[in-house]
Design an enzyme around this catalytic site. Structure first.
Site, mmCIF file in Angstrom:
data_model
loop_
_atom_site.group_PDB
_atom_site.id
_atom_site.type_symbol
_atom_site.label_atom_id
_atom_site.label_comp_id
_atom_site.label_asym_id
_atom_site.label_seq_id
_atom_site.Cartn_x
_atom_site.Cartn_y
_atom_site.Cartn_z
ATOM 1 C CG PHE A 122 -2.069 1.106 1.279
ATOM 2 C CD1 PHE A 122 -2.715 1.363 0.748
ATOM 3 C CD2 PHE A 122 -2.233 1.631 2.347
ATOM 4 C CE1 PHE A 122 -3.882 1.953 0.582
ATOM 5 C CE2 PHE A 122 -2.948 3.032 2.923
ATOM 6 C CZ PHE A 122 -4.023 2.750 1.940
ATOM 7 N N PRO A 127 7.575 11.484 1.067
ATOM 8 C CG PRO A 127 10.049 11.413 0.117
ATOM 9 C CD PRO A 127 7.993 11.137 0.132
ATOM 10 N N GLY A 130 2.918 12.088 5.222
ATOM 11 C CA GLY A 130 2.760 11.330 6.242
ATOM 12 C C GLY A 130 1.334 10.905 7.058
ATOM 13 N NE ARG A 244 -6.431 4.526 10.332
ATOM 14 C CZ ARG A 244 -6.869 5.705 9.889
ATOM 15 N NH1 ARG A 244 -7.663 6.180 9.910
ATOM 16 N NH2 ARG A 244 -5.811 6.197 9.787
ATOM 17 N NE ARG A 269 15.894 -12.177 39.047
ATOM 18 C CZ ARG A 269 17.169 -12.447 39.387
ATOM 19 N NH1 ARG A 269 17.745 -13.640 38.556
ATOM 20 N NH2 ARG A 269 18.506 -11.590 39.629
ATOM 21 C CD GLN A 337 10.976 -1.440 35.453
ATOM 22 O OE1 GLN A 337 11.655 -1.053 34.378
ATOM 23 N NE2 GLN A 337 11.414 -0.376 36.957
ATOM 24 C CG HIS A 339 12.164 -10.433 31.547
ATOM 25 N ND1 HIS A 339 11.051 -10.053 31.492
ATOM 26 C CD2 HIS A 339 12.682 -11.312 31.255
ATOM 27 C CE1 HIS A 339 10.262 -11.380 30.868
ATOM 28 N NE2 HIS A 339 11.442 -11.891 30.383
ATOM 29 C CD GLU A 364 -2.684 -0.505 8.770
ATOM 30 O OE1 GLU A 364 -3.535 -0.729 8.985
ATOM 31 O OE2 GLU A 364 -1.646 -1.306 7.988
ATOM 32 N N GLY A 365 -1.657 5.404 10.565
ATOM 33 C CA GLY A 365 -1.892 6.280 11.208
ATOM 34 C C GLY A 365 -1.581 6.240 12.947
HETATM 35 N N1 COS Z 1 -14.223 6.417 5.024
HETATM 36 C C1 COS Z 1 -14.628 6.976 4.004
HETATM 37 N N2 COS Z 1 -14.685 8.351 3.222
HETATM 38 C C2 COS Z 1 -14.103 8.755 4.403
HETATM 39 C C3 COS Z 1 -13.099 8.588 5.377
HETATM 40 C C4 COS Z 1 -13.627 6.885 5.947
HETATM 41 N N3 COS Z 1 -13.039 6.769 6.667
HETATM 42 N N4 COS Z 1 -12.530 9.929 6.106
HETATM 43 C C5 COS Z 1 -13.420 10.186 5.170
HETATM 44 N N5 COS Z 1 -13.185 9.965 4.135
HETATM 45 C C6 COS Z 1 -14.005 11.655 3.396
HETATM 46 C C7 COS Z 1 -14.578 12.478 3.970
HETATM 47 O O1 COS Z 1 -15.852 11.469 4.393
HETATM 48 C C8 COS Z 1 -14.773 13.324 3.042
HETATM 49 O O2 COS Z 1 -15.111 13.085 1.930
HETATM 50 P P1 COS Z 1 -16.488 14.395 0.914
HETATM 51 O O3 COS Z 1 -14.640 15.625 0.727
HETATM 52 O O4 COS Z 1 -16.436 13.788 0.224
HETATM 53 O O5 COS Z 1 -16.602 15.351 2.373
HETATM 54 C C9 COS Z 1 -13.220 13.128 2.479
HETATM 55 O O6 COS Z 1 -12.689 11.661 3.016
HETATM 56 C C10 COS Z 1 -11.784 13.874 3.324
HETATM 57 O O7 COS Z 1 -12.661 13.365 4.931
HETATM 58 P P2 COS Z 1 -11.447 14.686 6.037
HETATM 59 O O8 COS Z 1 -11.915 15.889 4.677
HETATM 60 O O9 COS Z 1 -11.956 13.957 6.791
HETATM 61 O O10 COS Z 1 -9.787 14.474 5.231
HETATM 62 P P3 COS Z 1 -8.747 15.232 5.764
HETATM 63 O O11 COS Z 1 -7.209 15.690 5.134
HETATM 64 O O12 COS Z 1 -9.028 16.206 7.052
HETATM 65 O O13 COS Z 1 -8.210 13.159 6.565
HETATM 66 C C11 COS Z 1 -7.252 12.583 8.149
HETATM 67 C C12 COS Z 1 -8.312 13.150 7.697
HETATM 68 C C13 COS Z 1 -6.172 13.031 8.893
HETATM 69 C C14 COS Z 1 -8.163 11.293 9.068
HETATM 70 C C15 COS Z 1 -6.831 11.362 6.983
HETATM 71 O O14 COS Z 1 -5.890 12.065 6.030
HETATM 72 C C16 COS Z 1 -5.822 10.522 7.808
HETATM 73 O O15 COS Z 1 -6.350 8.985 8.332
HETATM 74 N N6 COS Z 1 -4.520 10.255 7.567
HETATM 75 C C17 COS Z 1 -3.742 9.359 8.514
HETATM 76 C C18 COS Z 1 -2.819 8.637 7.177
HETATM 77 C C19 COS Z 1 -2.620 7.126 8.324
HETATM 78 O O16 COS Z 1 -2.877 6.665 8.421
HETATM 79 N N7 COS Z 1 -1.681 7.629 7.419
HETATM 80 C C20 COS Z 1 -0.387 5.780 7.785
HETATM 81 C C21 COS Z 1 0.097 5.673 6.649
HETATM 82 S S1 COS Z 1 -0.440 4.269 5.504
HETATM 83 S S2 COS Z 1 -0.012 2.553 6.359
#
Ligand code: COS
Length: 388
Positions: A122, A127, A130, A244, A269, A337, A339, A364-365
């Site tokens: 995925f 860079p 995130g 998640r 122990r 701790q 251990h 994953e966030g």
């Molecule tokens: N399922 C479906 N749609 C979703 C959703 C979900 N869980 N979460 C958000 N959306 C949709 C929203 O409804 C919105 O749609 P509309 O534009 O049609 O209204 C759109 O996506 C944008 O959502 P939002 O405004 O909440 O996005 P943000 O840019 O504020 O970002 C976060 C939200 C911060 C929660 C998101 O960027 C995130 O999860 N970041 C972390 C990423 C991550 O986990 N990275 C790890 C690496 S991947 S292993």
């Protein structure tokens, strides 16, 4: 369709045995070599682990989320690198296609992802991108029957092994946020696609992470997941909702394992003429670990159950991921701790699992992103209730 109770029990028993007989005894070997033995990977393929979540029509086991959580509780007992080997195929590396892919994309990729013949990765993080996943900078420019991808993806789990990447790239440069992002199924080996060097990590040796670099990499237009531009961010969020919960289950399984290690050490122990388990200050650590692990288990199963019933579990998944990943960090720390000096020494598992567990609070966030997702939903609910 849920498994019948007997088949489900057989599956869980087989996995517990696999973990105890095949995985835990080889944790040191995998950590030392920073490599996953091929015979273990082959066993994982034969057990169907790569296809846990993929529908039976595509050759997977088609587990419900609750069943997947139970399996991951069991697998999570082994060092996390083992789970990582097949887990991108179960979650973030397959679910973009499984949830939002076209029928052709599903038929083309899911059977090989389910069998483990193909490893899926995925590619969201960059860079400069995130937590702010909507700001993807990698571009995908339409050119005739192709898209041309340019950009760098960072810390991509399983990328060195991957045959297929789910890549988030901006198809509409006019739209700066999430709406300009599309998801692509990109096969490894295309001209213009290259990998960075494998990163040296704090823990989880045996699981591999590197950059994925696109330099004018031409992919066919039908690689666009779902065939619709601008949906990639939402696909990524749906994938992460499920991912998640999976991570929360992995944290819970690991905490259960660590507690067993902690108790085995504490009853064996002796200090001051007694087993250290008899000291009440340590008993507080045991009890907190037990209660918190049970709480995480309940949280995961409740959210999984609700996802299976078709509910939106975005907030519940974030709660489970936040709580379980923080919890396993505390449990792993208490184990070090308990251990004492031995907890700081490489030869004991306590030190390795402490380092391994640290990643769960990040990928994953991060915990902070889970907090913002949860709080944002709470505020929206309160505003709606107040008519604001
Ligand atoms: N399922 C479906 N749609 C979703 C959703 C979900 N869980 N979460 C958000 N959306 C949709 C929203 O409804 C919105 O749609 P509309 O534009 O049609 O209204 C759109 O996506 C944008 O959502 P939002 O405004 O909440 O996005 P943000 O840019 O504020 O970002 C976060 C939200 C911060 C929660 C998101 O960027 C995130 O999860 N970041 C972390 C990423 C991550 O986990 N990275 C790890 C690496 S991947 S292993």
């Amino acid at each position: 369709m849920p498994l019948d109770p007997e088949t489900r029990q057989q599956l869980l028993d087989a996995i517990r045995q696999f973990v105890d007989d095949r995985l835990i005894p080889r944790e040191s070997e995998v950590a030392e070599a920073d490599a996953m033995p091929e015979d273990i990977v082959q066993d994982m393929r034969e057990m169907g682990l790569f296809g846990l979540s993929i529908a039976p029509e595509f050759g997977g086991l088609g587990l419900t989320m609750e069943e997947e959580a139970l399996v991951i509780f069991a697998i999570g007992r082994a060092a996390p690198a083992f789970r990582s080997m097949f887990a991108t195929n179960v979650g973030i590396g397959s679910q973009g296609i499984a949830i939002d892919g076209t029928p052709e994309q599903k038929a083309k990729y899911l059977p090989r992802l389910a069998s483990g013949a193909l490893i899926g990765s995925f590619a969201l993080t960059e860079p400069e991108v995130g937590s702010d996943a909507g700001s993807v900078r990698t571009t995908a420019r339409r050119d005739g029957d192709s898209y041309v991808l340019t950009g760098t993806k960072r810390y991509i789990t399983n990328a060195p092994h991957a045959g297929l990447f789910t890549v988030m790239a901006r198809t509409n440069p006019e739209v700066k946020g999430a709406g300009g992002v599309s998801a692509f199924a990109v096969e490894a080996g295309l001209p213009g696609l290259s990998l960075g060097k494998a990163e040296r990590k704090m823990g989880q040796q045996g699981a591999h992470v590197c950059d994925v670099i696109f330099d004018n990499c031409r992919v066919p237009a039908d690689a666009l997941i779902g065939g619709v531009e601008g949906q990639g961010f939402k696909t990524a969020m749906k994938v992460l909702d499920k991912g998640r919960l999976h991570i929360a289950a992995a944290c819970t399984g690991l905490a259960e394992r660590i507690i067993d290690d902690m108790m085995a050490y504490a009853v064996g122990r002796r200090q001051f003429g007694r087993a250290i388990a008899e000291f009440q200050l340590l008993q507080g650590l045991f009890a907190d670990s037990k209660a918190e692990t049970l709480a995480a288990r309940a949280l995961v199963l409740d959210a999984a159950h609700r996802r299976d019933a078709g509910e939106d579990v975005s907030v519940a998944a974030s709660c489970a991921k936040m709580f379980a990943s923080e919890m396993v960090g505390r449990v792993a720390d208490r184990n070090v701790q308990v251990h004492g000096g031995a907890g700081y020494i490489r030869d004991y598992r306590a030190e390795q699992l402490f380092r391994d567990a640290r990643l769960f609070r990040i990928y994953e966030g991060t915990t902070q992103i889970q907090q913002t997702i949860i709080a944002k939903a709470m505020i929206a609910e309160a505003r709606a209730a107040a008519g604001l």
